[in-house]
Each structure stands twice: as C-alpha cells, then as structure tokens.
Design a protein around this motif. Structure first.
Motif, PDB file in Angstrom:
ATOM      1  N   TYR A 266       0.847  -1.191   0.000  1.00 15.77           N
ATOM      2  CA  TYR A 266       0.000   0.000   0.000  1.00 15.77           C
ATOM      3  C   TYR A 266       0.880   1.238   0.000  1.00 15.77           C
ATOM      4  N   PRO A 267       0.393   2.336  -0.574  1.00 16.15           N
ATOM      5  CA  PRO A 267       1.135   3.598  -0.478  1.00 16.15           C
ATOM      6  C   PRO A 267       1.170   4.077   0.976  1.00 16.15           C
ATOM      7  N   TRP A 268       2.176   4.889   1.278  1.00 15.58           N
ATOM      8  CA  TRP A 268       2.370   5.415   2.629  1.00 15.58           C
ATOM      9  C   TRP A 268       1.098   6.082   3.139  1.00 15.58           C
ATOM     10  N   ARG A 269       0.708   5.797   4.367  1.00 17.81           N
ATOM     11  CA  ARG A 269      -0.452   6.351   5.071  1.00 17.81           C
ATOM     12  C   ARG A 269      -1.808   5.905   4.519  1.00 17.81           C
ATOM     13  N   LEU A 270      -1.831   4.899   3.682  1.00 20.13           N
ATOM     14  CA  LEU A 270      -3.097   4.432   3.128  1.00 20.13           C
ATOM     15  C   LEU A 270      -3.348   2.956   3.445  1.00 20.13           C
ATOM     16  N   ALA A 271      -2.938   2.524   4.605  1.00 18.69           N
ATOM     17  CA  ALA A 271      -3.168   1.139   5.014  1.00 18.69           C
ATOM     18  C   ALA A 271      -4.640   0.949   5.377  1.00 18.69           C
ATOM     19  N   PRO A 272      -5.187  -0.225   5.107  1.00 15.78           N
ATOM     20  CA  PRO A 272      -6.593  -0.468   5.471  1.00 15.78           C
ATOM     21  C   PRO A 272      -6.766  -0.601   6.981  1.00 15.78           C
ATOM     22  N   GLU A 273      -7.999  -0.461   7.423  1.00 23.04           N
ATOM     23  CA  GLU A 273      -8.320  -0.624   8.848  1.00 23.04           C
ATOM     24  C   GLU A 273      -7.974  -2.041   9.287  1.00 23.04           C
ATOM     25  N   GLY A 274      -7.566  -2.171  10.537  1.00 23.62           N
ATOM     26  CA  GLY A 274      -7.274  -3.479  11.096  1.00 23.62           C
ATOM     27  C   GLY A 274      -5.836  -3.918  10.952  1.00 23.62           C
TER      28      GLY A 274
END
Length: 120
Positions: A14-22
């Motif tokens: 994932y791109p920086w700061r765009l991780a999914p919840e959990g």
C-alpha cells in the motif's frame, strides 16, 4: 483507499499512510500495548524516496496481536546492565554518562584528546 500493488515478495503493498483498517506496524501495536505475537507479515507500506530505494513498513493484523509481556525484575536488571555497558568507555574504563558512539568506539575525550587540552 489507495491502489494496491503486488510487490516482488508476494504480499499486498500500500502507499504510505493508506493502510486499510485493522492493520498496524510494530510501533503502532506497541503504542497500544500490543505485539505481533508470532503472526506473519500480512502487508507492507511503501514510502518513496528520491535518491534511494523506498522505505518499507511491515503491517500486522491488530485482531491477532497479543499483549506485551510485562517487564520482570530479571529483565529490568539485564537491561540496566546492558545500558551500563554501553556507557562504559573501553579505553579509560569510566562511565561516560551517555551511550558511547559506535562510530568512535570510545568516549569523546578519549577519541579527541587534543580538543580537551585546547579547552583547558
């Protein structure tokens, strides 16, 4: 949500700061009193840099994380001994009062004795 790309290692990236919840990094888990607890890495974050390869942060599932083990008296004593060893200068055998820089390998007065004589 950011676009997911597949890295060469086969896990979602994932791109920086765009991780999914959990999902969380080790530091984020530690901040809430958790640890990965032996679970495998499930995804990674990539932060591009200009002149070097990207920074990578591994992500773990929060629901599978375990609580941090409490600090015992033995572990506390071992940590205190290790930190004392990092402050001890191997040259003059004195406690420098700070962690000896690995780049010098000794305390600053031993590494640069000429500077100390000029200051006096």
């Amino acid at each position: 949500m950011g676009q997911v790309s597949r890295a060469s290692c086969g896990i979602p990236t994932y791109p920086w700061r765009l991780a999914p919840e959990g999902l969380a990094t080790r530091r984020q888990l530690r901040a809430v009193g958790l640890r990965p607890g032996g679970q495998p890495v499930v995804a990674q974050l990539e932060r591009p840099r200009r002149r070097r390869g990207p920074l990578v942060a591994y992500l773990y599932r929060i629901d599978q994380a375990r609580p941090v083990r409490p600090m015992t008296a033995g572990r506390r004593a071992a940590l205190a001994r290790a930190m004392a060893a990092r402050r001890m200068c191997p040259n003059c055998r004195r406690d420098a009062g700070y962690c000896i820089p690995r780049s010098l390998g000794m305390c600053v007065p031993c590494a640069f004795p000429d500077d100390e004589q000029r200051a006096a």
